[in-house]
Design a protein around this motif. Structure first.
Motif, PDB file in Angstrom:
ATOM      1  N   ALA A   8       5.489  67.530 -35.613  1.00  0.00           N
ATOM      2  CA  ALA A   8       6.214  68.373 -34.659  1.00  0.00           C
ATOM      3  C   ALA A   8       6.087  67.811 -33.256  1.00  0.00           C
ATOM      4  CB  ALA A   8       5.694  69.812 -34.720  1.00  0.00           C
ATOM      5  N   LEU A  13      10.644  67.876 -33.500  1.00  0.00           N
ATOM      6  CA  LEU A  13      11.141  69.132 -32.952  1.00  0.00           C
ATOM      7  C   LEU A  13      12.656  69.098 -32.766  1.00  0.00           C
ATOM      8  CD1 LEU A  13       8.339  69.977 -30.375  1.00  0.00           C
ATOM      9  CD2 LEU A  13       8.930  71.288 -32.430  1.00  0.00           C
ATOM     10  N   VAL A  17      14.704  71.734 -34.882  1.00  0.00           N
ATOM     11  CA  VAL A  17      15.374  72.823 -34.158  1.00  0.00           C
ATOM     12  C   VAL A  17      16.881  72.775 -34.402  1.00  0.00           C
ATOM     13  CG1 VAL A  17      15.977  73.660 -31.851  1.00  0.00           C
ATOM     14  CG2 VAL A  17      13.596  73.139 -32.391  1.00  0.00           C
ATOM     15  N   PHE A  28       7.831  73.626 -39.686  1.00  0.00           N
ATOM     16  CA  PHE A  28       7.189  72.460 -39.092  1.00  0.00           C
ATOM     17  C   PHE A  28       5.747  72.375 -39.584  1.00  0.00           C
ATOM     18  CE2 PHE A  28      10.612  73.659 -36.303  1.00  0.00           C
ATOM     19  CZ  PHE A  28      11.177  72.448 -35.911  1.00  0.00           C
ATOM     20  N   ASN A  35      -0.913  71.638 -30.016  1.00  0.00           N
ATOM     21  CA  ASN A  35       0.467  72.011 -30.308  1.00  0.00           C
ATOM     22  C   ASN A  35       0.508  73.277 -31.155  1.00  0.00           C
ATOM     23  OD1 ASN A  35       3.222  71.324 -29.877  1.00  0.00           O
ATOM     24  ND2 ASN A  35       3.368  70.449 -31.926  1.00  0.00           N
ATOM     25  N   VAL A  39       2.152  76.796 -29.667  1.00  0.00           N
ATOM     26  CA  VAL A  39       3.331  77.367 -30.322  1.00  0.00           C
ATOM     27  C   VAL A  39       3.021  78.763 -30.860  1.00  0.00           C
ATOM     28  CG1 VAL A  39       4.917  77.122 -32.277  1.00  0.00           C
ATOM     29  CG2 VAL A  39       4.387  75.140 -30.845  1.00  0.00           C
ATOM     30  N   VAL A  45       8.705  77.297 -29.601  1.00  0.00           N
ATOM     31  CA  VAL A  45       8.675  76.094 -28.773  1.00  0.00           C
ATOM     32  C   VAL A  45       9.703  76.221 -27.657  1.00  0.00           C
ATOM     33  CG1 VAL A  45      10.317  74.919 -30.317  1.00  0.00           C
ATOM     34  CG2 VAL A  45       8.892  73.568 -28.782  1.00  0.00           C
ATOM     35  N   LEU A  61       5.414  77.097 -37.633  1.00  0.00           N
ATOM     36  CA  LEU A  61       4.577  75.900 -37.512  1.00  0.00           C
ATOM     37  C   LEU A  61       3.253  76.156 -38.205  1.00  0.00           C
ATOM     38  CD1 LEU A  61       3.944  73.083 -36.350  1.00  0.00           C
ATOM     39  CD2 LEU A  61       3.176  74.222 -34.252  1.00  0.00           C
TER      40      LEU A  61
END
Length: 333
Positions: A8, A13, A17, A28, A35, A39, A45, A61
């Motif tokens: 990710a 991303l 996305v 993800f 990260n 998130v 994000v 995620l």
């Protein structure tokens, strides 16, 4: 379709996305704890486009160990040196019905994927799509919506029903895919592109547009491209563009599509992360040596990038030592 996006970072991303916005189920999978924490804390994000319109996009995620899905396609966007570790940690959710897809930079990843996926389930490609990870949970898509393009090819060079389904999803996500039946040539064409752009912009800490405006940019690019094409010809690899077309693509991307972009290798260098130069210029040099051709310029540039990494590491160590000594003096007072 259901996707597992392994990695990710910036490109993971962007792909994830955009595929999610096109109506797909995307999860993800990442291992970078800052990260993951960010998130989860902010509920998604933050996505910008050319530094504008920053907004929160809800995403799923998870870590490799906590992923429990059964995706149609597992997409890999990790650094070359991280892929083996990701594959080992993700292996519990792989099965023989899934397809693996990747547009990772450099070469060396396909052989690792073959340890977990059958050849007829591997699709790889290249992406001329600029993206910047500003920090944990914060990504910037460079260029207007629909900017950039990508190529994809089956390892077997025989597109099947799933290949066309995946192509259609990338098209709906406005990533402008092109499907080829020249697997190695498709991947190596991007490696050659990166061997010029990523490496030179990183060494001199410049944006692509600045390089493109340099009066000797054509000569530098021509030397590296000619050497790389000489290597590929000896290795029996037919690239998907001619030497002149590759030069034109470099110039066009510098001047028109991504003049303000710093390549991913630069982003790694300035954040004191290992670069992928061994999988780009280093790969070209290694392939040349295997076919009795000395790719001297690519060898030289590979060593220059490592020299820069070495120098930056020494500077960082010196700064940390000085900071520690200063702290000790202040504490003793």
């Amino acid at each position: 379709m259901e996707f597992a996006m392994v990695g990710a970072g910036a490109m993971g991303l962007r792909y994830g996305v955009l595929l999610q916005e096109a109506g797909n189920d995307v999860t993800f999978v990442d291992t970078w704890q800052p990260n993951l924490d960010k998130v989860h804390q902010q509920g998604g994000v933050y996505v910008s486009r050319d530094g504008q319109g920053r907004h929160l996009v809800p995403v799923k995620l998870v870590t490799p160990e906590t992923y429990q899905g059964d995706p149609d396609v597992v997409i890999f966007f990790t650094k070359q040196m991280q892929l083996a570790g990701f594959l080992k940690r993700c292996a519990h959710f792989f099965n023989d019905k899934q397809y693996a897809f990747t547009c990772m930079n450099g070469m060396g990843h396909v052989e690792k994927l073959q340890q977990y996926f059958a050849d007829d389930k591997i699709i790889a490609g290249t992406a001329l799509i600029a993206t910047v990870l500003n920090g944990p949970g914060d990504v910037d898509f460079m260029g207007k919506r629909g900017a950039g393009k990508m190529n994809m090819a089956n390892l077997t060079e025989k597109p099947d029903e799933m290949t066309h389904r995946l192509f259609d999803e990338f098209k709906k996500a406005q990533m402008n895919p092109t499907l080829t039946t020249n697997f190695k040539g498709t991947l190596m064409t991007k490696v050659v592109f990166n061997s010029v752009m990523n490496t030179l912009c990183t060494l001199f800490e410049m944006q692509m547009g600045e390089y493109g405006n340099f009066e000797k940019a054509y000569d530098l690019s021509r030397q590296l491209i000619d050497e790389a094409y000489d290597v590929c010809e000896r290795a029996g690899i037919t690239l998907v563009s001619t030497r002149d077309e590759e030069l034109h693509a470099l110039d066009y991307n510098c001047r028109v599509t991504m003049p303000l972009h710093y390549p991913s290798m630069y982003q790694d260098m300035v954040h004191d992360r290992p670069t992928e130069v061994d999988y780009i210029n280093g790969y070209i040099a290694k392939l040349g040596a295997e076919h009795h051709y000395d790719a001297k310029t690519h060898v030289f540039l590979t060593n220059l990038v490592h020299l820069s990494e070495y120098h930056r590491a020494n500077l960082k160590q010196a700064r940390e030592k000085q900071a520690a000594q200063t702290e000790t003096v202040h504490t003793s007072r």
